[in-house]
Design a protein around this motif. Sequence first.
Motif, PDB file in Angstrom:
ATOM      1  N   LEU A  46       0.743  -8.759  -2.301  1.00 42.37           N
ATOM      2  CA  LEU A  46       0.675  -7.292  -2.333  1.00 42.37           C
ATOM      3  C   LEU A  46       0.027  -6.679  -1.103  1.00 42.37           C
ATOM      4  O   LEU A  46       0.480  -5.672  -0.574  1.00 42.37           O
ATOM      5  CB  LEU A  46      -0.160  -6.821  -3.536  1.00 42.37           C
ATOM      6  CG  LEU A  46       0.414  -6.972  -4.913  1.00 42.37           C
ATOM      7  CD1 LEU A  46      -0.453  -6.179  -5.888  1.00 42.37           C
ATOM      8  CD2 LEU A  46       1.843  -6.447  -4.949  1.00 42.37           C
TER       9      LEU A  46
ATOM     10  N   ASN B 114       1.595   4.932  -4.793  1.00 43.73           N
ATOM     11  CA  ASN B 114       2.097   3.677  -5.373  1.00 43.73           C
ATOM     12  C   ASN B 114       2.210   3.808  -6.897  1.00 43.73           C
ATOM     13  O   ASN B 114       3.189   3.346  -7.497  1.00 43.73           O
ATOM     14  CB  ASN B 114       1.165   2.506  -5.043  1.00 43.73           C
ATOM     15  CG  ASN B 114       1.398   1.957  -3.639  1.00 43.73           C
ATOM     16  OD1 ASN B 114       2.395   2.313  -3.001  1.00 43.73           O
ATOM     17  ND2 ASN B 114       0.507   1.110  -3.178  1.00 43.73           N
TER      18      ASN B 114
ATOM     19  N   PHE C  52      -5.689  -0.352  -9.733  1.00 45.31           N
ATOM     20  CA  PHE C  52      -6.267  -0.745  -8.436  1.00 45.31           C
ATOM     21  C   PHE C  52      -7.699  -0.240  -8.402  1.00 45.31           C
ATOM     22  O   PHE C  52      -7.967   0.900  -8.799  1.00 45.31           O
ATOM     23  CB  PHE C  52      -5.456  -0.150  -7.279  1.00 45.31           C
ATOM     24  CG  PHE C  52      -4.195  -0.922  -7.009  1.00 45.31           C
ATOM     25  CD1 PHE C  52      -3.075  -0.745  -7.813  1.00 45.31           C
ATOM     26  CD2 PHE C  52      -4.137  -1.852  -5.979  1.00 45.31           C
ATOM     27  CE1 PHE C  52      -1.912  -1.473  -7.579  1.00 45.31           C
ATOM     28  CE2 PHE C  52      -2.973  -2.577  -5.745  1.00 45.31           C
ATOM     29  CZ  PHE C  52      -1.868  -2.389  -6.549  1.00 45.31           C
TER      30      PHE C  52
ATOM     31  N   GLY D 213      10.406   1.418   1.538  1.00 42.46           N
ATOM     32  CA  GLY D 213       8.978   1.157   1.781  1.00 42.46           C
ATOM     33  C   GLY D 213       8.732   0.457   3.107  1.00 42.46           C
ATOM     34  O   GLY D 213       9.603  -0.223   3.647  1.00 42.46           O
TER      35      GLY D 213
ATOM     36  N   GLU E  57       5.083   5.942  -7.841  1.00 46.67           N
ATOM     37  CA  GLU E  57       6.347   5.207  -7.625  1.00 46.67           C
ATOM     38  C   GLU E  57       6.559   4.150  -8.713  1.00 46.67           C
ATOM     39  O   GLU E  57       7.681   3.891  -9.130  1.00 46.67           O
ATOM     40  CB  GLU E  57       6.343   4.566  -6.233  1.00 46.67           C
ATOM     41  CG  GLU E  57       6.567   5.623  -5.133  1.00 46.67           C
ATOM     42  CD  GLU E  57       6.302   5.120  -3.714  1.00 46.67           C
ATOM     43  OE1 GLU E  57       6.698   5.818  -2.773  1.00 46.67           O
ATOM     44  OE2 GLU E  57       5.691   4.031  -3.567  1.00 46.67           O
TER      45      GLU E  57
ATOM     46  N   PHE F 139       4.703  -6.191   3.309  1.00 45.07           N
ATOM     47  CA  PHE F 139       5.235  -6.656   2.029  1.00 45.07           C
ATOM     48  C   PHE F 139       5.586  -5.447   1.181  1.00 45.07           C
ATOM     49  O   PHE F 139       4.742  -4.615   0.852  1.00 45.07           O
ATOM     50  CB  PHE F 139       4.246  -7.548   1.274  1.00 45.07           C
ATOM     51  CG  PHE F 139       4.752  -7.894  -0.093  1.00 45.07           C
ATOM     52  CD1 PHE F 139       5.722  -8.869  -0.252  1.00 45.07           C
ATOM     53  CD2 PHE F 139       4.325  -7.188  -1.218  1.00 45.07           C
ATOM     54  CE1 PHE F 139       6.242  -9.164  -1.512  1.00 45.07           C
ATOM     55  CE2 PHE F 139       4.843  -7.468  -2.479  1.00 45.07           C
ATOM     56  CZ  PHE F 139       5.799  -8.453  -2.628  1.00 45.07           C
TER      57      PHE F 139
ATOM     58  N   ILE G 149       2.930  -5.400 -12.016  1.00 44.49           N
ATOM     59  CA  ILE G 149       3.156  -6.245 -10.840  1.00 44.49           C
ATOM     60  C   ILE G 149       3.705  -7.596 -11.274  1.00 44.49           C
ATOM     61  O   ILE G 149       3.183  -8.237 -12.185  1.00 44.49           O
ATOM     62  CB  ILE G 149       1.854  -6.434 -10.045  1.00 44.49           C
ATOM     63  CG1 ILE G 149       1.475  -5.117  -9.370  1.00 44.49           C
ATOM     64  CG2 ILE G 149       1.997  -7.525  -8.994  1.00 44.49           C
ATOM     65  CD1 ILE G 149       0.076  -5.089  -8.855  1.00 44.49           C
TER      66      ILE G 149
ATOM     67  N   GLY H 126       0.962   0.331   3.108  1.00 43.06           N
ATOM     68  CA  GLY H 126      -0.031   1.132   2.379  1.00 43.06           C
ATOM     69  C   GLY H 126      -1.238   0.320   1.931  1.00 43.06           C
ATOM     70  O   GLY H 126      -2.384   0.658   2.244  1.00 43.06           O
TER      71      GLY H 126
ATOM     72  N   THR I 153       8.533  -3.959  -2.056  1.00 48.40           N
ATOM     73  CA  THR I 153       9.668  -4.214  -2.949  1.00 48.40           C
ATOM     74  C   THR I 153      10.504  -2.944  -3.068  1.00 48.40           C
ATOM     75  O   THR I 153      11.372  -2.857  -3.916  1.00 48.40           O
ATOM     76  CB  THR I 153       9.171  -4.605  -4.363  1.00 48.40           C
ATOM     77  OG1 THR I 153       8.291  -3.592  -4.833  1.00 48.40           O
ATOM     78  CG2 THR I 153       8.447  -5.942  -4.339  1.00 48.40           C
ATOM     79  N   LYS I 154      10.170  -1.957  -2.202  1.00 46.47           N
ATOM     80  CA  LYS I 154      10.869  -0.666  -2.309  1.00 46.47           C
ATOM     81  C   LYS I 154      11.882  -0.529  -1.181  1.00 46.47           C
ATOM     82  O   LYS I 154      11.584  -0.889  -0.036  1.00 46.47           O
ATOM     83  CB  LYS I 154       9.852   0.473  -2.203  1.00 46.47           C
ATOM     84  CG  LYS I 154       8.809   0.403  -3.306  1.00 46.47           C
ATOM     85  CD  LYS I 154       7.630   1.301  -3.034  1.00 46.47           C
ATOM     86  CE  LYS I 154       6.499   0.965  -3.980  1.00 46.47           C
ATOM     87  NZ  LYS I 154       5.243   1.595  -3.577  1.00 46.47           N
TER      88      LYS I 154
HETATM   89  N1  LIG Z   1       0.703   0.552  -8.736  1.00 41.17           N
HETATM   90  C1  LIG Z   1       1.598  -0.406  -8.486  1.00 41.17           C
HETATM   91  N2  LIG Z   1       2.359  -0.917  -9.498  1.00 41.17           N
HETATM   92  C2  LIG Z   1       3.252  -1.882  -9.255  1.00 41.17           C
HETATM   93  N3  LIG Z   1       3.467  -2.431  -8.037  1.00 41.17           N
HETATM   94  C3  LIG Z   1       2.773  -1.955  -6.998  1.00 41.17           C
HETATM   95  C4  LIG Z   1       1.784  -0.935  -7.155  1.00 41.17           C
HETATM   96  N4  LIG Z   1       1.239  -0.702  -5.955  1.00 41.17           N
HETATM   97  C5  LIG Z   1       1.840  -1.514  -5.078  1.00 41.17           C
HETATM   98  N5  LIG Z   1       2.759  -2.282  -5.696  1.00 41.17           N
HETATM   99  C6  LIG Z   1       3.609  -3.303  -5.074  1.00 41.17           C
HETATM  100  O1  LIG Z   1       3.041  -3.661  -3.845  1.00 41.17           O
HETATM  101  C7  LIG Z   1       3.947  -3.474  -2.770  1.00 41.17           C
HETATM  102  C8  LIG Z   1       3.185  -3.116  -1.516  1.00 41.17           C
HETATM  103  O2  LIG Z   1       2.608  -1.815  -1.641  1.00 41.17           O
HETATM  104  P1  LIG Z   1       2.281  -1.007  -0.335  1.00 41.17           P
HETATM  105  O3  LIG Z   1       1.673   0.282  -0.722  1.00 41.17           O
HETATM  106  O4  LIG Z   1       1.521  -1.876   0.591  1.00 41.17           O
HETATM  107  O5  LIG Z   1       3.679  -0.816   0.329  1.00 41.17           O
HETATM  108  P2  LIG Z   1       4.864   0.121  -0.159  1.00 41.17           P
HETATM  109  O6  LIG Z   1       4.360   1.076  -1.177  1.00 41.17           O
HETATM  110  O7  LIG Z   1       5.986  -0.782  -0.558  1.00 41.17           O
HETATM  111  O8  LIG Z   1       5.255   0.872   1.168  1.00 41.17           O
HETATM  112  P3  LIG Z   1       4.360   1.974   1.954  1.00 41.17           P
HETATM  113  O9  LIG Z   1       4.009   1.321   3.249  1.00 41.17           O
HETATM  114  O10 LIG Z   1       5.231   3.135   2.088  1.00 41.17           O
HETATM  115  O11 LIG Z   1       3.152   2.233   1.105  1.00 41.17           O
HETATM  116  C9  LIG Z   1       4.874  -2.415  -3.266  1.00 41.17           C
HETATM  117  O12 LIG Z   1       6.145  -2.482  -2.621  1.00 41.17           O
HETATM  118  C10 LIG Z   1       4.978  -2.773  -4.759  1.00 41.17           C
HETATM  119  O13 LIG Z   1       5.869  -3.840  -4.951  1.00 41.17           O
END
Ligand SMILES: Nc1ncnc2c1ncn2[C@@H]1O[C@H](COP(=O)(O)OP(=O)(O)OP(=O)(O)O)[C@@H](O)[C@H]1O
Length: 537
Positions: free
Chosen positions: A480, A434, A522, A491, A437, A485, A472, A495, A487-488
Motif C-alpha cells: 500500500l 482514499n 488509517f 491513480g 474512493e 502502487f 484492503i 498518496g 489499484t485505481k
Molecule cells: N481507504 C482505503 N480502502 C481501501 N484501499 C485503499 C484505501 N486507501 C488506499 N487504498 C489502496 O492503496 C492504494 C494506494 O493508495 P495511494 O493513496 O497511495 O494511491 P492512489 O490513491 O491509488 O493514487 P493517488 O496517488 O492519486 O493517491 C490504492 O490504489 C488502494 O488500492
Amino acid sequence: EGHFEGKVTVRARDEIGALANAFNVMTDRLKATVEGLRRSEENYRGIYENALEGMWRVSRDGRVLSANPAMARVLGYATPEELMASVTDIGRQLYVRPQERDALLLAYGRGTAIEGRECEFYRKDGQRIWVLTSGRPVHDDSGQFLFAEGFVTDITRRKRAEEELRRSAAYVTAAQPLSRTGSFGWHVSSGTIYWSDETFRIFQCDRASVPTVELILERTHPQDRAFVQHVIDQARQKRTDFDCEHRLLLPDGSVRYLHVVADALEKTESGELEFVGAVMDVTERKRAEEALHQTQAELAHVSRVTTLGELVASIAHETNQPLAAIVADANASLNRLMASTPDLEEVRDALGAIVADAHRAGDVIHRIRQLARKTDPCRAPLDLNDVIRGVVPLILAEARHHQVSLRVELAAALPHVLGDRVQLQQVIINLVINGVEALAPVTDRPRELVIRSRAHTDDEVLVAVEDAGVGIDVTKAARLFDAFFTTKPGGMGMGLSISRSIIERHGGRLWATPNPTHGTTFHFTLPGMNTTSSALS
Ligand SMILES: Nc1ncnc2c1ncn2[C@@H]1O[C@H](COP(=O)(O)OP(=O)(O)OP(=O)(O)O)[C@@H](O)[C@H]1O
Ligand SMILES: [Mg+2]
C-alpha cells in the motif's frame, strides 16, 4: 688441603712451645676464614642457580662459558650443560640478526658495558623470542679482553603486547581520517583534553594548540554555542554519557556538522571522572538528508497541487452554491429597493446573508491557495484539531459530491504537536480521498467516513480516518505504502507513500488496519510537544 682439625701438641713453654701455640691459633683463624668463604660461595651459588634472570658468560669466539639454569630455560634447553655443549657460535645460532652481536662485541672491545639492549633470539626449537640483555667485558691485568658476562630477561610477552598496541593504534590512526571520526578524552577535574590527529583536523586546529573547552566553544557555530555549553555543563554535573549533534563554524568560514558521543568513566578508587568519546564529521550525510528533504517537499507540493486539481470539480460545485445564493439575495434586495415603500428590514437580512455567503466562498478559496502555495516546510506548535477543522470545508465538498457522509469526532484538549500545518493537512486530505474512493462501489450500506482525533499514549496524539469502504485485499496490504502502487485506473499511487514520509519526518507513524465489519482505518500518531527533542532544528 683444608685439614684444619689437627692440633700441634704443646709440650713445653720454650720457643718450640710458643711456635706450636702460634701455629694452633693460625689454624683456627684459617679454619674460620675458609668456613666463611664456603658460606659466601654457597650464597652466591644459590642466587646463581635460582635466579629468575638468565646469567651468562661468553667468549669472544661465540661459545657459552657458563650459564645458569634460568639462562638455559629462557633459550629452551634442559640444562646449562646442554646449552653450553650445543651453542658453539652464538652469533649464528642465537641471534636472529647476527650483526647485533658484532656491534655488542665491538662495544665490549672498547671496554664499554651495555645496558638493557633488546634483541631477538632463537630458542632451541627455532622459535623466536625477545630478550633484554645487559653485559660488561672482563679484561685481564694486561688489558686483554677475556670474556663478557651479564644478564638476560625474556621480554617476549611485553614485546608482543607492545607490538599489538602499536598495530591497533596504527590501524585506528589510519582509519580515523577514512571515517572522518576523531577521538577524544576529557579528564574533568584537571580539565585536560586529549585529541587524536583527526580531531585536530576536524576542528581545523594546529597539532601544537592545546584543546580546551574554550577552544571547542570558539569553533562551535554561534547559534549552537549555548546548546554545546549546556551539554558540557550537564555532562560535568550529571557524570553520564552524552550524545549530541551540533555545527562548527571553522576559521575558513565553512560550516560542518558534528555528531559527538562520549562515555563517562568514573575511577572507582579516586572518584575522578573522565569522558572518552568520538567526534564524527557527518556534514555529507546531513547535506544528503537536506537534499532528500528538499526533494520530498517538492514532490509533496506537486502531489498536493494534483490532489487539489482532483478536488476542484466538487469545490467549484460547492462554492457555486453561495455564489448562486448571493446572486439571488442581491436580486431580491434590488427588487425590494425599487418598491414604493421598501422593507429595509428585509433588505438588511438579505445583505447579511450575502456577506456570510461571500465569506464562506472566500474562505474556501483562501484555503485552496494556502495548500497550493509553494512554501518551505516549517515547523510550528499546532493543535491537530485545528489542522483537521482547516481541511473540513474542502473535503466536505468532495464527500457530498460522492454522497458520502462525513463525521468529525475531535477529542478535547489535545497536546500540541510540532509540525508543518500544510503538510499535515495534505496527509488528512489524502486519507479522506482514499476513503471516499473506497466507498464509491458501496451501495448496500451507508457510505460513512469518520475522522477522529485522540490522545494516544501519554505523549502521542492520534488521528484516525475510518471508512466503511471495500477494504484492503490482504495480498496487497504490504505494498500500500510503496510509491506508484495503485489499484485505481487514474491513480498515481503516490498518496500513501508521500503521506507516510511526511508523518515519519514528523517523528510519527502511519499504518492501516481492517475494520471489524467493513472497510479500513488509517491511523497516524505524532509525538506531543513535551517529548519533541530538537537539538538542531
Ligand atoms: N481507504 C482505503 N480502502 C481501501 N484501499 C485503499 C484505501 N486507501 C488506499 N487504498 C489502496 O492503496 C492504494 C494506494 O493508495 P495511494 O493513496 O497511495 O494511491 P492512489 O490513491 O491509488 O493514487 P493517488 O496517488 O492519486 O493517491 C490504492 O490504489 C488502494 O488500492
Ligand atoms: Mg490516494
